[in-house]
Structures are given as C-alpha cells and as structure tokens.
Design a protein around this motif. Structure first.
Motif, PDB file in Angstrom:
ATOM      1  N   LEU A 364      25.175  14.421   4.179  1.00  0.00           N
ATOM      2  CA  LEU A 364      24.119  13.500   3.770  1.00  0.00           C
ATOM      3  C   LEU A 364      22.744  14.037   4.149  1.00  0.00           C
ATOM      4  O   LEU A 364      21.766  13.823   3.414  1.00  0.00           O
ATOM      5  CB  LEU A 364      24.356  12.131   4.412  1.00  0.00           C
ATOM      6  CG  LEU A 364      25.662  11.438   3.991  1.00  0.00           C
ATOM      7  CD1 LEU A 364      25.820  10.108   4.706  1.00  0.00           C
ATOM      8  CD2 LEU A 364      25.689  11.229   2.482  1.00  0.00           C
ATOM      9  N   MET A 365      22.648  14.737   5.278  1.00  0.00           N
ATOM     10  CA  MET A 365      21.372  15.355   5.647  1.00  0.00           C
ATOM     11  C   MET A 365      21.011  16.460   4.637  1.00  0.00           C
ATOM     12  O   MET A 365      19.846  16.610   4.259  1.00  0.00           O
ATOM     13  CB  MET A 365      21.458  15.937   7.058  1.00  0.00           C
ATOM     14  CG  MET A 365      21.556  14.888   8.162  1.00  0.00           C
ATOM     15  SD  MET A 365      20.073  13.834   8.266  1.00  0.00           S
ATOM     16  CE  MET A 365      18.890  14.997   8.887  1.00  0.00           C
ATOM     17  N   GLN A 366      22.011  17.206   4.187  1.00  0.00           N
ATOM     18  CA  GLN A 366      21.770  18.221   3.162  1.00  0.00           C
ATOM     19  C   GLN A 366      21.368  17.569   1.841  1.00  0.00           C
ATOM     20  O   GLN A 366      20.557  18.111   1.078  1.00  0.00           O
ATOM     21  CB  GLN A 366      23.035  19.071   2.982  1.00  0.00           C
ATOM     22  CG  GLN A 366      22.913  20.213   1.986  1.00  0.00           C
ATOM     23  CD  GLN A 366      21.982  21.310   2.460  1.00  0.00           C
ATOM     24  OE1 GLN A 366      21.647  21.385   3.636  1.00  0.00           O
ATOM     25  NE2 GLN A 366      21.569  22.165   1.541  1.00  0.00           N
ATOM     26  N   LEU A 367      21.929  16.386   1.567  1.00  0.00           N
ATOM     27  CA  LEU A 367      21.593  15.667   0.333  1.00  0.00           C
ATOM     28  C   LEU A 367      20.120  15.280   0.291  1.00  0.00           C
ATOM     29  O   LEU A 367      19.449  15.482  -0.724  1.00  0.00           O
ATOM     30  CB  LEU A 367      22.471  14.424   0.214  1.00  0.00           C
ATOM     31  CG  LEU A 367      22.190  13.504  -0.980  1.00  0.00           C
ATOM     32  CD1 LEU A 367      22.480  14.219  -2.288  1.00  0.00           C
ATOM     33  CD2 LEU A 367      23.000  12.218  -0.886  1.00  0.00           C
ATOM     34  N   ILE A 368      19.596  14.727   1.387  1.00  0.00           N
ATOM     35  CA  ILE A 368      18.181  14.335   1.378  1.00  0.00           C
ATOM     36  C   ILE A 368      17.269  15.556   1.388  1.00  0.00           C
ATOM     37  O   ILE A 368      16.107  15.470   0.980  1.00  0.00           O
ATOM     38  CB  ILE A 368      17.849  13.397   2.555  1.00  0.00           C
ATOM     39  CG1 ILE A 368      18.014  14.133   3.890  1.00  0.00           C
ATOM     40  CG2 ILE A 368      18.710  12.156   2.511  1.00  0.00           C
ATOM     41  CD1 ILE A 368      17.523  13.335   5.076  1.00  0.00           C
ATOM     42  N   LYS A 369      17.788  16.678   1.826  1.00  0.00           N
ATOM     43  CA  LYS A 369      17.003  17.912   1.761  1.00  0.00           C
ATOM     44  C   LYS A 369      16.875  18.386   0.314  1.00  0.00           C
ATOM     45  O   LYS A 369      15.813  18.849  -0.117  1.00  0.00           O
ATOM     46  CB  LYS A 369      17.661  18.985   2.623  1.00  0.00           C
ATOM     47  CG  LYS A 369      16.923  20.312   2.640  1.00  0.00           C
ATOM     48  CD  LYS A 369      17.633  21.324   3.525  1.00  0.00           C
ATOM     49  CE  LYS A 369      16.920  22.663   3.494  1.00  0.00           C
ATOM     50  NZ  LYS A 369      17.614  23.669   4.356  1.00  0.00           N
ATOM     51  N   LEU A 370      17.981  18.290  -0.448  1.00  0.00           N
ATOM     52  CA  LEU A 370      17.974  18.716  -1.851  1.00  0.00           C
ATOM     53  C   LEU A 370      17.337  17.681  -2.769  1.00  0.00           C
ATOM     54  O   LEU A 370      16.782  18.029  -3.818  1.00  0.00           O
ATOM     55  CB  LEU A 370      19.402  18.996  -2.317  1.00  0.00           C
ATOM     56  CG  LEU A 370      20.135  20.138  -1.602  1.00  0.00           C
ATOM     57  CD1 LEU A 370      21.585  20.217  -2.062  1.00  0.00           C
ATOM     58  CD2 LEU A 370      19.431  21.469  -1.846  1.00  0.00           C
ATOM     59  N   CYS A 371      17.435  16.405  -2.387  1.00  0.00           N
ATOM     60  CA  CYS A 371      16.895  15.326  -3.217  1.00  0.00           C
ATOM     61  C   CYS A 371      16.154  14.329  -2.316  1.00  0.00           C
ATOM     62  O   CYS A 371      16.690  13.265  -1.978  1.00  0.00           O
ATOM     63  CB  CYS A 371      18.022  14.644  -3.980  1.00  0.00           C
ATOM     64  SG  CYS A 371      17.467  13.419  -5.177  1.00  0.00           S
ATOM     65  N   PRO A 372      14.942  14.649  -1.916  1.00  0.00           N
ATOM     66  CA  PRO A 372      14.228  13.821  -0.939  1.00  0.00           C
ATOM     67  C   PRO A 372      13.560  12.595  -1.563  1.00  0.00           C
ATOM     68  O   PRO A 372      12.336  12.447  -1.525  1.00  0.00           O
ATOM     69  CB  PRO A 372      13.190  14.794  -0.364  1.00  0.00           C
ATOM     70  CG  PRO A 372      12.893  15.734  -1.485  1.00  0.00           C
ATOM     71  CD  PRO A 372      14.177  15.870  -2.260  1.00  0.00           C
ATOM     72  N   HIS A 373      14.354  11.690  -2.151  1.00  0.00           N
ATOM     73  CA  HIS A 373      13.815  10.447  -2.687  1.00  0.00           C
ATOM     74  C   HIS A 373      13.624   9.444  -1.559  1.00  0.00           C
ATOM     75  O   HIS A 373      14.514   9.248  -0.715  1.00  0.00           O
ATOM     76  CB  HIS A 373      14.765   9.846  -3.737  1.00  0.00           C
ATOM     77  CG  HIS A 373      14.686  10.532  -5.065  1.00  0.00           C
ATOM     78  ND1 HIS A 373      13.546  10.547  -5.837  1.00  0.00           N
ATOM     79  CD2 HIS A 373      15.622  11.236  -5.753  1.00  0.00           C
ATOM     80  CE1 HIS A 373      13.779  11.221  -6.950  1.00  0.00           C
ATOM     81  NE2 HIS A 373      15.031  11.661  -6.920  1.00  0.00           N
ATOM     82  N   THR A 374      12.482   8.791  -1.543  1.00  0.00           N
ATOM     83  CA  THR A 374      12.195   7.809  -0.497  1.00  0.00           C
ATOM     84  C   THR A 374      13.202   6.672  -0.519  1.00  0.00           C
ATOM     85  O   THR A 374      13.713   6.249   0.533  1.00  0.00           O
ATOM     86  CB  THR A 374      10.771   7.253  -0.687  1.00  0.00           C
ATOM     87  OG1 THR A 374       9.840   8.335  -0.721  1.00  0.00           O
ATOM     88  CG2 THR A 374      10.401   6.313   0.448  1.00  0.00           C
ATOM     89  N   GLU A 375      13.530   6.170  -1.702  1.00  0.00           N
ATOM     90  CA  GLU A 375      14.479   5.068  -1.812  1.00  0.00           C
ATOM     91  C   GLU A 375      15.856   5.475  -1.307  1.00  0.00           C
ATOM     92  O   GLU A 375      16.555   4.684  -0.642  1.00  0.00           O
ATOM     93  CB  GLU A 375      14.566   4.611  -3.265  1.00  0.00           C
ATOM     94  CG  GLU A 375      15.467   3.406  -3.485  1.00  0.00           C
ATOM     95  CD  GLU A 375      15.580   3.023  -4.943  1.00  0.00           C
ATOM     96  OE1 GLU A 375      16.331   2.066  -5.242  1.00  0.00           O
ATOM     97  OE2 GLU A 375      14.932   3.668  -5.795  1.00  0.00           O
TER      98      GLU A 375
END
Length: 486
Positions: A364-375
């Motif tokens: 999940l940390m890698q996910l927000i790195k690849l797709c840093p959407h605020t929502e």
C-alpha cells in the motif's frame, strides 16, 4: 544624240525586265508559303474536329466549323453524325480496355465456386483412391487364398495380413496395408488432409488472397495454421496501400472464431494480436477481443494496453479498464488495484483491498508512491466500513516528503488541519504503526512548511499522553531510565 537616247531606253527596259523577274519569283515564294500555311491550317482544323468532341464554352463556335457552316443545317447534321460515330467508337474501346466492377465480383464468385468444386473433386478422388487400393489388397489376398490349399478361412488370412503386413501389393508400399484395411478412411488420410490445408493456405498467400487465407487459417483443423509461423508469413507481406493490413485480417479471423472452439487462443498469439490491433490504432477491435472472445490473458498483454493508454491520453481510461480486467483475470491484484486508482475509482479500489486481503503494508505504501491521490491516501489512513486504517497517516506524510512528493504531502496537511485538534488526536491515538518519535518528526515538518497550529496540536497531543515527557536537546543530564528505579 538620237542613238544615245535609244541606248538609254534599251537599258531601262532590260533593268525593268530583271526587276519584274525578281518580283515574280518573290511572289511565287510567298504564294507557296501561303498555300502551305493554308494546308497546315486545314490539317489542324481537321484534327481539332476529330479529337475535340465537345466545347467547354457553348457560346463559342464549334471547333473545326466556319461561321457559315455553324448555321447550316446540313453541315450541322453531318457534324452530329460524326460525333455519334465517335461516341460509338469510344464506347467500344472502353469495353475492351476496362472491366466493370460488377464483372470482377462475378469473376471472384466464379473462382470461389470453382475452388469449392475442385476441393470436392479432390476429396472424392482421395476416397476413390482409398477404396481402390483397399479393394486391390483384398483382391490380391483372395487370389493368394484361392491358389493356396484353403486350409484356413479367408477372414483368418486377412487378419494375418493386418498383423504381419506380408502381402505383396502392386502399389509398392507395404506400410499402408493396415491403414487401407481400416474402416475409417478419414483417419487413414488425416495427415494428407492436414497437408492439403497447408498447401491450400500457401497457394492463397502466393495469389495475394490474404483475406481468404486468413479465414482459411482460422478454420484449419486442429489449429495447425494458428501459430507464430503463420503470423510471420503475414508479417512478411507488410502493408499494402489501399487494402486492409493482412496481419490484422488474420487476427480478426482467428479471434472472431475463438468462441466456437473448446480451447482459447494461446497467450503468445493473444499478445501478438493485441500488439497488432494497437499498432493499427484499432482500440475498438481490441476492446471487442478482450471482452467478448476467448483469449489467454497474461501480464504482458495488460502491460501493452497500459503503455498504449499512456500514449493515447484520450483513450487512457478505456485502456486502464481493459488492463484492470486482464490483471484481475491473471491474479495480478497489485496492478489491478493500481489501474483502479489511476482511473480515479477510489471507493472501488478500497472495496478491492477489502476483498483481497493479501495486500501488505509495503504494497500500500508503494501504491501511494505510484498513485499519490489525496483522496486515496485519506481513505487508506482512516477507518473504512468499521475496519482500522490500512496505513499510518504520519508515516504516509514522512514517505511523501522523503521521495520528493512535497506538494501532495502539503495538500494532506491542509486537509487535516481543517479538522482541528480532535481529528489530529483521533488519528494519532488510533495509529498503530507510527511511533511518537515519527509524530514529532511530522510536527517538525508542519512547522517548517508554515502549519504552525497543526504542529502545536501534534505536540500537544504528544505531551498529553501518559508517560510522555518532552526532552530538550540541550539537556544531556536527564536519565531516561530514572523512573525505573523509583
């Protein structure tokens, strides 16, 4: 005196005669030139009448006719007859030089019918040859049995021939005796039928009938023509100006018939077909193939569609949806989740996370790195359907600032600062991943970026926690373990 006068008159007459001769010669030359010009003009007028069958400007005189002839009914009638003859001649020449499109279609239809008749005749010929050879073997066997003492039955002799293949036959092939005695000629000739399909396919390719060759390959028995070798043959043809891409015709044919087959198209052909469709900018075909036909999906197919979506931004959402479906089918849940997030389907992504529980904290940390959407980050760092947060808000902030995504981190801080101290305290207390030292680091980041109130709220919550005491960096005399001994 009189004599001199006569001489002068004689000389004058001679000179006059000489000049007259010169003038007459010049006049003759000029007249010849005039006659030649008239002849050329007449020839030109004749050619103009012959080749110019119509006038671009009706107000001008008819070419090749004088003004008097253009108002003469007989001359006009004669000229009309000339034009009608010319029209008939041109029409006759056109019928010889050109063939109507309908005639070409009729010829193509005749060729198809002829080819079908040829195929039927070939199949019938093979069956007749098979029957002839089998009867010949039986005849030879019967002759041998009659010449023998007939101590054994004829049926035993035939069975012995099947076992030993010892009968001498005139066809010269001892190895086919058993096949010829089989009841199923199709089984005996299966190899020949497959070979015939390959030969027919090569014939169509050599004739340039690529669409028919593609359909023929799609209907080939046992899919003997649905392989990379056939793909390479269509690739070698390349593109033909003004005609459909032969390789694309091949994939359209095999994909459109795949639903009727028990086994789907293999992964290698599926990948090549998707690449071909996207290279021709036929996303509509690719969508139909992926959603309707029986294909074998792979990670490479999803990656190819994702890459195409990055280039074609107008159709990026469609490509992400296709790729997400392929990744899900292949069990590649991380990539499927990323596709959902890139489409902006945050709630769908959260449901996907809850459905497949094999996502780790690092995933999940890698996910927000690849797709840093605020929502997305807000949903991951808060409770969802009564379940605890999947990520730590504090660690997410530290991660964003450490990888250079300061803008996204500041947006999150702005959103969280609107909630007041109560929201901050709720986040900190219910965060099992972020230690107090990490929250202190978050407070320092807030202070550095102008969020003074947010920094004070975090520090206040840290101080209010039982057993937490703020230690000054300058105070080196404090014993951290002092409370243990009292």
């Amino acid at each position: 005196m009189r004599k001199d006068l006569l001489m002068n008159i004689t000389s004058f007459i001679e000179m006059f005669l000489i000049r007259m001769n010169v003038i007459e010669n010049d006049s003759s030359k000029i007249q010849l030139q005039i006659d030649k010009m008239k002849q050329l003009r007449a020839e030109y007028d004749t050619k103009e009448v012959k080749y110019h069958t119509f006038s671009k400007d009706p107000s001008k005189p008819i070419p090749g006719m004088t003004l008097q002839e253009s108002v003469n009914l007989d001359a006009l009638t004669k000229y009309l007859k000339h034009l009608e003859d010319k029209y008939i001649e041109i029409k006759r020449i056109m019928l010889k030089k050109y063939v109507p499109v309908q005639r070409k279609a009729d010829l193509d239809e005749e060729m198809i019918v002829t080819l079908k008749r040829r195929d039927l005749a070939e199949n019938m010929n093979k069956e007749l040859q098979f029957c002839h050879q089998r009867l010949q073997i039986i005849s030879n066997a019967l002759t041998s049995w009659v010449k023998s003492d007939m101590s054994s039955s004829f049926q035993d002799l035939v069975e012995e021939i099947q076992k030993t293949k010892s009968l001498h036959v005139t066809i010269g092939d001892q190895g086919i005796v058993e096949e010829l005695l089989e009841d199923d000629p199709g089984k005996a000739k299966e190899a020949e039928i497959l070979l015939g399909y390959i030969e027919r396919f090569n014939e169509l390719m050599s004739l340039g009938e690529y669409e028919k060759a593609a359909c023929f390959a799609a209907r080939s028995p046992r899919r003997i023509l649905q392989n990379i070798g056939t793909v390479n043959k269509f690739k070698a043809v390349g593109k033909i100006r003004g005609k459909p891409f032969p390789l694309l015709l091949f994939f359209e044919a095999i994909f459109s018939t795949s639903h009727a087959c028990r086994r789907p198209i293999d992964a290698e052909l599926t990948l090549e077909g998707i690449k071909c469709g996207l290279s021709e900018k036929r996303l509509d075909l690719v969508i139909n193939w992926v959603t309707q036909e029986r294909l074998t999906f792979s990670e490479e197919v999803g990656d190819v569609i994702c890459d195409y979506g990055e280039q074609d931004t107008y159709n990026k959402a469609k490509c992400l949806a296709l790729a997400q479906m392929i990744y899900s089918e292949c069990g590649l849940h991380k990539k499927a989740l990323l596709c959902l997030c890139k489409q902006g389907q945050i709630h769908g992504a959260m449901e996907y996370i809850q459905q497949f529980k094999d996502f780790t904290y690092d995933d999940l940390m890698q996910l927000i790195k690849l797709c840093p959407h605020t929502e997305l980050i807000q949903c991951l760092t808060r409770e969802w359907n009564g379940k605890p947060p999947s990520l730590s808000f504090g660690l997410a902030i530290l991660q964003l600032f450490s990888i250079g995504m300061k803008t996204v981190g500041i947006k999150l801080l702005q959103e969280i600062s609107k909630g007041g101290k109560g929201i901050i305290e709720h986040l900190m207390i219910n965060d099992p991943f972020c230690a107090f030292e990490n929250w202190q680091e978050v407070a320092n980041i807030c202070l550095q970026n102008g969020f003074d109130k947010l920094s004070r709220d975090i520090t206040s919550v840290l101080r209010s926690q039982a057993g937490v005491t703020e230690i000054s960096e300058e105070d080196n005399t404090v014993n951290l373990m002092e409370h243990v001994f009292w």
